[in-house]
Enzyme design. Structure first.
Site, PDB file in Angstrom:
ATOM      1  N   HIS A 197       0.840  -1.198   0.000  1.00 27.47           N
ATOM      2  CA  HIS A 197       0.000   0.000   0.000  1.00 27.47           C
ATOM      3  C   HIS A 197       0.877   1.251   0.000  1.00 27.47           C
ATOM      4  CE1 HIS A 197      -2.808   3.094   1.234  1.00 27.47           C
ATOM      5  NE2 HIS A 197      -2.149   3.267   2.352  1.00 27.47           N
ATOM      6  N   ASP A 199       7.573  19.760 -27.625  1.00 32.59           N
ATOM      7  CA  ASP A 199       7.706  18.498 -26.903  1.00 32.59           C
ATOM      8  C   ASP A 199       8.802  18.699 -25.873  1.00 32.59           C
ATOM      9  OD1 ASP A 199       7.640  15.841 -26.052  1.00 32.59           O
ATOM     10  OD2 ASP A 199       7.245  15.115 -28.076  1.00 32.59           O
ATOM     11  N   TRP A 201       7.452  -0.010   3.801  1.00 35.22           N
ATOM     12  CA  TRP A 201       7.852   0.739   2.601  1.00 35.22           C
ATOM     13  C   TRP A 201       9.258   1.304   2.714  1.00 35.22           C
ATOM     14  CZ3 TRP A 201       8.811   5.906   1.001  1.00 35.22           C
ATOM     15  CH2 TRP A 201       8.687   6.891   1.978  1.00 35.22           C
ATOM     16  N   SER A 240      13.966   5.266 -13.796  1.00 35.63           N
ATOM     17  CA  SER A 240      12.939   5.958 -14.588  1.00 35.63           C
ATOM     18  C   SER A 240      12.812   7.412 -14.160  1.00 35.63           C
ATOM     19  CB  SER A 240      11.610   5.229 -14.423  1.00 35.63           C
ATOM     20  OG  SER A 240      10.544   6.091 -14.704  1.00 35.63           O
ATOM     21  N   SER A 241      12.741   7.627 -12.859  1.00 33.98           N
ATOM     22  CA  SER A 241      12.526   8.990 -12.378  1.00 33.98           C
ATOM     23  C   SER A 241      13.717   9.877 -12.681  1.00 33.98           C
ATOM     24  CB  SER A 241      12.281   8.997 -10.880  1.00 33.98           C
ATOM     25  OG  SER A 241      11.067   8.384 -10.601  1.00 33.98           O
ATOM     26  N   HIS A 243      13.300  11.732   2.836  1.00 39.37           N
ATOM     27  CA  HIS A 243      12.674  13.008   3.167  1.00 39.37           C
ATOM     28  C   HIS A 243      12.508  13.907   1.956  1.00 39.37           C
ATOM     29  CE1 HIS A 243      10.733  16.015   5.388  1.00 39.37           C
ATOM     30  NE2 HIS A 243      11.444  16.846   4.668  1.00 39.37           N
ATOM     31  N   GLU A 247      12.010  12.977  -0.784  1.00 42.98           N
ATOM     32  CA  GLU A 247      10.914  12.317  -1.492  1.00 42.98           C
ATOM     33  C   GLU A 247       9.552  12.881  -1.091  1.00 42.98           C
ATOM     34  OE1 GLU A 247      10.519  10.185  -3.851  1.00 42.98           O
ATOM     35  OE2 GLU A 247       8.434   9.572  -3.561  1.00 42.98           O
ATOM     36  N   TYR A 261       8.885  15.803  -0.237  1.00 47.42           N
ATOM     37  CA  TYR A 261       8.694  17.081  -0.921  1.00 47.42           C
ATOM     38  C   TYR A 261       8.536  16.880  -2.421  1.00 47.42           C
ATOM     39  CZ  TYR A 261       9.446  18.919   3.608  1.00 47.42           C
ATOM     40  OH  TYR A 261       9.297  19.164   4.942  1.00 47.42           O
ATOM     41  N   SER A 316      -1.171  26.487  -6.897  1.00 48.85           N
ATOM     42  CA  SER A 316      -0.784  27.854  -7.241  1.00 48.85           C
ATOM     43  C   SER A 316      -1.282  28.267  -8.618  1.00 48.85           C
ATOM     44  CB  SER A 316       0.740  28.008  -7.195  1.00 48.85           C
ATOM     45  OG  SER A 316       1.208  27.642  -5.928  1.00 48.85           O
ATOM     46  N   HIS A 355      15.086  13.324  11.014  1.00 48.38           N
ATOM     47  CA  HIS A 355      13.908  13.434  11.884  1.00 48.38           C
ATOM     48  C   HIS A 355      13.054  12.176  11.815  1.00 48.38           C
ATOM     49  CE1 HIS A 355      11.531  15.696   8.520  1.00 48.38           C
ATOM     50  NE2 HIS A 355      11.334  14.408   8.424  1.00 48.38           N
ATOM     51  N   HIS A 356      13.354  11.306  10.864  1.00 44.27           N
ATOM     52  CA  HIS A 356      12.675  10.006  10.863  1.00 44.27           C
ATOM     53  C   HIS A 356      13.390   9.025  11.781  1.00 44.27           C
ATOM     54  CE1 HIS A 356       9.986  11.010   7.535  1.00 44.27           C
ATOM     55  NE2 HIS A 356      10.989  11.758   7.110  1.00 44.27           N
ATOM     56  N   THR A 381       7.268  26.954   4.073  1.00 41.10           N
ATOM     57  CA  THR A 381       5.954  26.385   3.786  1.00 41.10           C
ATOM     58  C   THR A 381       4.859  27.348   4.201  1.00 41.10           C
ATOM     59  OG1 THR A 381       6.982  24.311   4.429  1.00 41.10           O
ATOM     60  CG2 THR A 381       4.653  24.252   3.930  1.00 41.10           C
ATOM     61  N   LYS A 392       4.216  29.985   1.730  1.00 33.97           N
ATOM     62  CA  LYS A 392       3.328  29.597   0.635  1.00 33.97           C
ATOM     63  C   LYS A 392       1.876  29.713   1.050  1.00 33.97           C
ATOM     64  CE  LYS A 392       6.013  27.128  -2.353  1.00 33.97           C
ATOM     65  NZ  LYS A 392       5.983  26.404  -3.557  1.00 33.97           N
ATOM     66  N   ARG A 438       1.899   1.659  14.713  1.00 37.77           N
ATOM     67  CA  ARG A 438       1.531   1.398  13.334  1.00 37.77           C
ATOM     68  C   ARG A 438       1.958  -0.023  12.968  1.00 37.77           C
ATOM     69  NH1 ARG A 438       5.917   4.913   9.947  1.00 37.77           N
ATOM     70  NH2 ARG A 438       4.886   3.988   8.154  1.00 37.77           N
TER      71      ARG A 438
END
Ligand code: HEA
Ligand code: HEA
Ligand code: CUA
Ligand SMILES: [Cu+2]
Lengths: 431, 278, 668, 121
Positions: C92, C121, C164, C194-195, C278, C280, C282, C293, C327-328, C353, C356, C475
């Protein structure tokens, strides 16, 4: 080019009233208050020690600050949304409002305000990082050291300063499993170790968690303000049965604690001299073969137990009524015969295994299988009968009852109900 | 605005059709190299992290390294970088012949470097008994230098493709020939760094030339045939090729990659090898 | 000026074509049908494919979530086994992040970036197609393990079951001996490739293919955020690539990176994972901030408030995001100083943040807010993201986080930012740009119904989870006991999840309906502001008949208000371009697809390297190595042919009536 | 330094050949490498050697990227682009080294050895 069509209120007043009404009915139907009730056995709010208390207080500071921000920013946002919404078709097609490209003073002001609010959180955060890290200097002197080791999926606790005599004449630290007994009011420094994957030591009411990292000398400290029975849990995913890798911390008054320690240090309790003959046909009057669970009842604690767990735990420390010496003796013999000894040890009796919890005083524990089952005779029976049912992937099942044969598992031994009864009688005599 | 095409020359540093004036390919490669910095950054830090607190029984680097050989490899790689720069320089002036020479030179030095690494690895495993799995130092060292070596090998392959590409006939066709040419190239390069260079190093280390020639005979013969084929392809090629100054950007792009591999080695040489001697 | 544009063609590159190319077989030219989709290099088609796959996986991930919720509905439930539960939450999380939200963002990158920068293109169209198919390969590798549940003889050990973030040493061969972990490692690795490739392409596109006049400070905010995201991707993914290589080596070649017995330190995996992980998050949220926006100004009918500072704060978020990964790991025993440093850095992210959020409110302020469905999702986004962000701040107080880490409080935090944030914005974006790419409107009424159901369902699911977490629920809990005080919260959350599922279902069902039956619309149904609204819906293959010249931010808005001037300019451009041989378009190609298939064969076999190959119960090969090498060879050969084939290309000519004709061959 | 100044770039003209210039650079690089190898055997204080090594390899690094890789003659944006990655990678490496070099970062085996050393000896 199509223009936007005015379509301001797609839902009629009636629809909205209906939905709102339905919502209210549904909400009142649920026990909504229970959802927000933070009085569970692992509540982080009902703290019972200074570390958890500091953490909760810090949390509340963040809650106040964040709620303040949410309310202020939310109010402005809500006001904006209402005040400036287009109210009519002509509003939507009106000349766009004049261009405004931002105002440096407003921006700087808001940034400064944000920073200021963060500082309110940051200061106590820094203070508590140091406070929660290790036992404060002035208390170091009377701190007690224990070693907790994570196994898939149970905990071993060692008391490095409490040495016990081994049968072979040597000395070793006192070992218990799944229930950590400590004196209240004394700072406890727990060395955190693991023998396999990462686990985490978490007793919410006493302290936040610290992980048991392979190859790392982690530790945490906590202090229980007063005697009590506290729920703990492994908090890092460690494989199949991670969710049911639990443990308990029992804090006792110093007097009770030394008494408990005294008892622990002596070898396993032996009910009578071994009487092996004719044990089989004595099973008739033993009737705890079936485990019954009423709907909604917990596996790990009956309502009676839950009402006063510490007291219930104390009860467990005393020998049970109606012990059957012969059955116990048979159980002791089976414990060797069925190779239980290869994984478990019962100090003073047989057994040298270290891959399963030490069972020297398993009868005095309030739970078995790492907090999964209340330690009643029925439940211990059910556990021994099929450990894998309660703890999928269990190492007692895979490795004990079944052993690896190439890529497959093949059955190693079985125990029948009668034998289990004997085993249970024996194990429950170990107080 | 003056059109570069109008006066018949190419400006190799500016592409007036892109927003920034930087050719797309160049931008792509620089961005990729930025990414590769993180890649090697993570890899080198992993190695150093384990060097900070070596577990008991870990291999001792200074007893394993052969700093003379590594310094030589470093020098070779630097020189290959020089040749690469010269190749780019040549093609920017439209000098295809010289480009080919320089490319071959780059490849040649690249193969020596790889051969040195093959030799180093086999030597470490066979004589110093350090394998990928018997110590954490072996794990991190081989992974780090091996990944770098893989980068070099990919570079050699790309350079080879570029070299073969310089023979593309103007009149079309020639796919089969192109393929055979590349095959010959790949075999020659493969033999060079898998057998020839390590073999020569063995000889320098004291093994007899004859012994080396006898146990590596088959691949060396294959390599020789491939080299002959390369010479043949180069001599009999069509003089009018579809390759020239306009391809400078392609050569330059590969050049960027090649130099990057070189600078990564500069860091590895210092961080992994030299610092161990202090 | 016009001349330069004309030369720039679709890539901005010289259009000089090689006289001839090497070719193994003819290039595909089909414009419709399956071949056109398989060989397409058109950024719009590629975007649609990304989008379609992503939505499919979003629904799969959602169904996995519903199974999780069903299992947790009541205490001591045995609906799902512990093993399957581990697979479900792992897949998931992995699915939602890597196979739903990231590719949905990639879909919008593809659909919008070239149009918003005024190009025909992306810079490297075939590379773009390669990214897509490689992504598909990654998705297949990750999910292939499910087969084991249906066909036991495909013994992969089920889907990945390591969470994950796959913490070592659980990923070691001793603890997860089956193949599922190998597939996870390779799948994520392939998705990373790919990314990275896609992001490099977008970086070049945004930086180099901007239409004349489109300075960086005139770029639409979405494109800006896409640029920042692309940078985050190319800079963050290498860290996990290294870490995955290490796991792969540990599992297959006996290295000791995370094997404690050999001196390995599993914590290194955590560092490398979160160095990626992390940034990721963002990567997941910055593009949504971009959509919002764009949508807010459109429906507030006012330009974005504080454009430069919104852009700058996006860059700042991306940058600071690289310095907070630990922080994780507050509970892993980092020591006081490191913990403090990472806690403070984490808090610092709230500032950009917040900037924004404030500027979004500033945009609404004084506007005329038209609450169309996209706007409702966008406003919902602000509210929900704010909640999620604030619980993030609660996490950043490290000692307090010791109680929250790995509890349902975290689950609540990140679903608020991921669903309330990223997903809400994506739903807004889908609704907003649907008319552009399908030429039909989505009915307002049903859009609003789905919004409200989703909004209520979402909060009902995840708001109680804060309390579950504070009440000590960890969890990854397969089942829980009934005396813990978690029964009501879980039951309620499960009902909420069903409601949420219903809402999501409604949302997509309505989209499907609209695709066939929706009301047709013109270029610019929302009276919007950026270039994509200046071209027909759906856009033609070549996007622009004439490459626009940009005179201001919100280029299309400017065009709408300066019609005469722009019309003249356009006519001149069209003429100039035609005199240079027409609009240059890139050719389709098989090779990106073939290369990806090579990667699939290689990856699939590499994952089971040490296992014998069996066929009909008989052993055919002793190991998968030959097959893996075959796959790799196929990939290299395809890349080689791809390089030889060259970009190719053809020309489009637009006559005075707007009819488009095609021509091939050299016009120079 | 004796390196020739950057050739003037008039668009549309061949640049003067950089052949000799490149060779000079390569010579400098080779010499630096030589110095580095000699350096590690010299009996100088450790920190000085480390610093010098770092400085020297940085110099080599810069020579290659600015000359061989043309950054010096390219648009400054290429340099920025590359340095984003370089700086971030450097920063991450630095942070990781710090994290693992700290007391809390010691692995158990090393920590245990240390403990034994300080308490027993
Ligand atoms: C889209 C994804 C996303 C986003 C945007 C964020 C944003 C943030 N996250 Fe979150 N996070 C995740 C996804 C995300 N996170 C995920 C998936 C996990 C769990 C991974 C796992 O374990 O599986 C996680 C976990 C996670 C943790 C670890 C928890 C733990 O496991 O112990 C922490 C700790 O600090 C954290 C913090 C933050 C912070 C500070 C922000 C900030 O960026 C938020 C900033 C926003 C605001 C603050 C709100 C708006 C601002 C204002 C209104 C201005 C004024 C405010 C102030 C001055 C405070 N997150
Ligand atoms: C973008 C990311 C994302 C999204 C959108 C979601 C969406 C949801 N998540 Fe997700 N979740 C994660 C990312 C995400 N999650 C991550 C990273 C984890 C951590 C994993 C880990 O621990 O490793 C996690 C973990 C996680 C858990 C914790 C599991 C555990 O720790 O034990 C739970 C539990 O409730 C949960 C619930 C949900 C729910 C109910 C949704 C809902 O929003 C889902 C809504 C969608 C649907 C319900 C689909 C609806 C469609 C249909 C019903 C259509 C049917 C149609 C056909 C058959 C044609 N998630
Ligand atoms: Cu042990 Cu989870
Ligand atoms: Cu984070």
């Amino acid at each position: 080019m199509t223009r936007i069509r005015f379509d301001h209120r797609p839902f009629s007043r009636v629809t909205r009233a209906l939905v709102a009404g339905l919502g209210l009915v549904l909400l009142s139907g649920c026990k909504l208050a229970d959802i927000f009730d933070l009085s569970g056995n692992q509540s982080t709010m009902l703290t019972a020690g200074p570390v958890a208390k500091a953490q909760w207080d810090l949390f509340m500071i963040t809650v106040y600050v964040c709620t303040f921000i949410f309310v202020v920013v939310g109010a402005i946002l809500a006001y904006t949304q209402i005040k400036f919404r287009a109210r009519s078709e002509s509003d939507e097609h009106a000349e766009p409002p004049p261009e405004a490209h931002g105002n440096p003073f407003v921006e700087i002001g808001l940034i400064a305000a944000s920073v200021a609010l963060l500082v309110i959180i940051a200061i106590p955060t820094l203070r508590d990082i140091w406070y929660t890290h290790d036992v404060p200097e002035d208390e170091k002197g009377n701190a007690m050291e224990v070693v907790a080791t994570g196994y898939q999926w149970w905990f071993k606790f060692e008391y490095p300063t409490e040495l016990v005599k081994l049968p072979n004449g040597g000395e070793a630290p006192l070992v218990t499993g799944n229930e950590l007994v400590v004196p209240a009011g004394t700072p406890i420094r727990v060395q955190l170790r693991t023998i396999d994957v990462i686990h985490s030591f978490w007793v919410p009411k006493l302290a936040g968690k610290v992980d048991m990292m392979p190859n790392r000398a982690n530790f945490l400290w906590f202090k229980a303000d007063k005697p009590g029975y506290y729920y703990g849990q492994c908090a890092e995913f460690c494989g199949e049965s991670h969710a049911i890798m639990r443990f308990r911390v029992i804090a006792l008054s110093p007097r009770d604690y030394s008494q408990w320690l005294e008892n622990q240090k002596s070898p396993a309790r032996t009910v009578t001299p071994a009487l092996l003959a004719n044990a089989a046909d004595r099973s008739a009057h033993v009737q705890f073969a079936a485990m019954k669970l009423k709907a909604g009842e917990a596996l790990a604690a009956s309502p009676a137990f839950d009402a006063d767990p510490l007291n219930a735990w104390r009860e467990m420390q005393h020998p049970e009524a109606g012990e059957d010496a012969q059955l116990i003796a048979q159980g002791r013999q089976l414990f060797s015969a069925k190779t239980c000894v290869s994984c478990h040890s019962i100090r003073g009796h047989e057994g040298v295994g270290i891959s399963g919890p030490d069972l020297t005083r398993v009868g005095a524990r309030s739970t078995i299988a790492a907090g999964v089952l209340e330690n009643t005779r029925e439940r211990m029976h059910a556990w021994i009968k099929n450990p894998n049912h309660f703890k999928p992937g269990n190492k007692m099942w895979f490795g004990g009852y079944n052993v690896k044969d190439g890529d497959d598992w093949k059955p190693n031994f079985t125990v029948n109900d009668q034998e289990i009864d004997a085993l249970v009688a024996y194990l429950h005599s170990l107080k | 605005m003056s059109s570069p095409a109008a006066n018949g020359h190419l400006d190799h540093h500016h592409d007036h059709t892109t927003s920034t004036g930087i050719p797309n390919k160049k931008l792509l490669w620089w961005a990729f190299l930025a990414s590769d910095c993180m890649f090697f950054g993570a890899l080198i830090s992993s190695h150093l992290v384990y060097r900070l607190n070596p577990p008991p029984g870990n291999a001792v680097p200074t007893q394993i390294f052969d700093i003379e050989l590594t310094s030589f490899s470093t020098f070779i790689l630097l020189m290959s970088s020089l040749l690469m720069a010269l190749a780019v320089n040549a093609i920017q002036k439209g000098n295809v012949k010289s480009t080919r020479t320089m490319l071959l030179g780059t490849i040649f030095f690249g193969c020596i470097f790889l051969g040195g690494q093959v030799f180093e690895f086999t030597h470490f495993v066979a004589d110093k008994h350090m394998t990928l799995s018997n110590s954490i130092f072996g794990s991190t060292f081989y992974t780090l230098t091996g990944t770098h070596g893989t980068h070099v090998a990919i570079g050699v392959l790309l350079l080879g493709m570029m070299y073969v590409r310089t023979f593309k006939p103007t009149h079309g066709g020639g796919l089969g020939r192109n393929f055979l040419h590349l095959l010959a190239f790949a075999v020659a390069a493969g033999v060079a760094f898998l057998f020839f260079v390590p073999g020569l190093l063995e000889v320098i280390e004291g093994e007899s030339l004859r012994a080396m020639l006898s146990h590596d005979a088959k691949p060396l013969i294959l390599g020789a045939i491939a080299c002959a084929a390369l010479v043949w392809f180069a001599r009999t090629s069509d003089p009018t090729v579809e390759f020239g100054e306009k391809n400078a950007i392609d050569v330059e792009a590969i050049g960027l990659y090649w130099h990057f591999v070189d600078i990564v080695w500069i860091i590895i040489f210092t961080a992994v090898y030299l610092l161990e001697y202090l | 000026m016009a001349e330069v544009i004309a030369q720039s063609g679709f890539t901005g590159k010289q259009t000089a074509q090689p006289a001839t190319t090497f070719s193994l077989f003819p290039r595909p030219t089909a414009k419709t049908g399956i071949v056109s989709w398989l060989t397409t290099v058109d950024h719009k088609k590629i975007g649609m494919l990304y989008g379609g796959f992503a939505i499919l996986f979003f629904l799969i991930g959602g169904i996995e979530a519903l199974m999780i919720r069903t299992q947790l509905m009541v205490p001591n439930n045995r609906f799902i086994s512990a093993q399957l539960y581990s697979e479900l939450f792992t897949m998931h999380g992995t699915t939602m992040i890597f196979l739903a939200v990231m590719p949905l963002n990639a879909a919008f990158f593809n659909l919008l970036i070239p149009i918003q920068v005024g190009a025909r293109d992306v810079a490297f169209p075939r590379l773009n197609s390669f990214s897509l198919w490689v992504w598909v390969v990654g998705a297949i590798l990750l999910n292939v393990g499910w087969i084991s549940h249906f066909v036991p003889s495909w013994n992969f050990g089920g889907a990945p079951d390591i969470g994950w973030f796959g913490y070592a040493p659980l990923t070691s061969k001793s603890f997860t001996p089956d193949l599922s972990t190998d597939f996870w490692v390779l799948g994520i690795q392939v998705l990373g490739i790919s990314s990275i490739v896609a992001s490099l392409n977008f970086i070049v596109t945004i930086i180099n293919l901007r239409a004349p006049g489109l300075t960086m400070m005139r770029l639409p905010v979405f494109t800006w955020m896409a640029l920042v995201t692309s940078f985050l991707l190319v800079l963050a993914l290498p860290a996990i690539a290294i870490a995955l290589i290490m796991v792969m080596f540990d599992r297959n070649f006996g290295t000791n990176f995370f094997e404690v017995s050999g001196g390995g330190q599993p914590i290194l995996w955590q560092h490398l994972f979160w160095v990626f992980g992390h940034p990721e998050v963002y990567i997941l949220i910055l593009p949504p901030m971009g959509y919002v926006s764009e949508i807010l100004p459109t429906f507030a009918r006012k330009p974005l408030f504080g454009y430069p500072i919104v852009v700058f704060s996006g860059v700042a978020i991306g940058f600071i995001g690289f310095g907070v990964w630990s922080h994780h790991m507050f509970t892993t025993g980092l020591g006081t100083v490191a913990t403090a440093a990472f806690a403070l850095a984490t808090m610092a992210i709230a500032v950009p943040t917040g900037v924004k959020v404030f500027n979004w409110i500033g945009t609404l302020w004084g506007g005329r807010i038209v609450t169309r469905v996209p706007m409702m999702f966008a406003l919902g986004f602000i509210w929900m993201f704010m909640m999620g962000g604030l619980s993030g701040i609660m996490h950043s107080a490290a000692p307090a986080d010791a109680q929250q880490q790995d509890s349902y409080f975290v689950i609540a935090h990140f679903h608020y930012v991921l669903i309330g944030g990223a997903t809400f914005a994506l739903l807004a974006a889908i609704h907003f740009w649907f008319p552009k790419f399908f030429g039909r409107m989505v009915p307002e009424f049903w859009g609003k119904v789905s919004f409200w159901v989703i909004f209520v369902g979402f909060n009902a699911t995840f708001f109680p989870m804060h309390f579950l977490g504070l009440n000590g629920m960890p969890r990854r809990t397969w089942t829980y006991d009934s005396n813990m005080g978690w029964n009501e919260g879980n039951l309620f959350a499960t009902y909420g999840a069903y409601l949420l599922g219903l809402g999501i279902f409604t949302y997509f069902a309505v989209l499907v309906w609209s695709y066939f039956k929706g009301e047709k619309c013109g270029n610019d149904p929302w009276d919007a502001r950026t270039l994509e609204w200046s071209i027909p819906s759906p856009p033609p293959e070549h996007n622009f008949a004439a490459i626009p010249t940009v005179h201001a931010r919100d280029a299309w808005w400017y065009e709408k208000t300066h019609k005469a001037e722009i019309a003249q300019e356009k006519a001149a451009h069209i003429k100039a371009e035609e005199s240079h041989g027409g609009i240059h378009m890139p050719d389709q190609s098989w090779y990106p697809l073939f290369a990806a298939i090579g990667l699939l064969v290689g990856g699939y076999n590499f994952a089971q390297l040490h296992h014998p190959v069996t066929m009909f119960g008989q052993q055919v090969l002793a190991s998968h190595l030959p097959l893996a090498i075959t796959g790799l060879g196929l990939m290299v050969a395809s890349c080689y042919l791809w390089a030889l084939e060259g970009p190719g290309g053809y020309h489009l000519h637009i006559d005075a009536e707007g009819k488009v004709t095609e021509s091939r061959g050299d016009h120079h | 330094m004796s390196a020739p100044t950057a050739p003037a770039l008039a668009a549309g003209h061949h640049e003067p050949s950089k052949f000799h210039f490149y060779i000079q650079i390569a010579m400098i690089l080779a010499v630096i490498t030589g110095i580095e190898v000699v350096l590690i055997y010299l009996p100088i204080v450790k920190w000085l050697v480390v610093t010098t090594l770092i400085v020297l390899s940085t110099v080599k690094f810069m020579f290659v990227i600015f000359y061989f890789m043309h950054l010096r003659w390219d648009k400054v944006f290429c340099t920025i682009l590359f340095f984003i990655g370089l700086v971030l990678a450097g920063f991450t490496m630095f942070a990781l080294m710090k994290l693992f070099a700290s007391d809390a970062g010691k692995p158990l085996t090393a920590a245990a050895l240390d403990f034994a050393r300080t308490t027993l000896g």
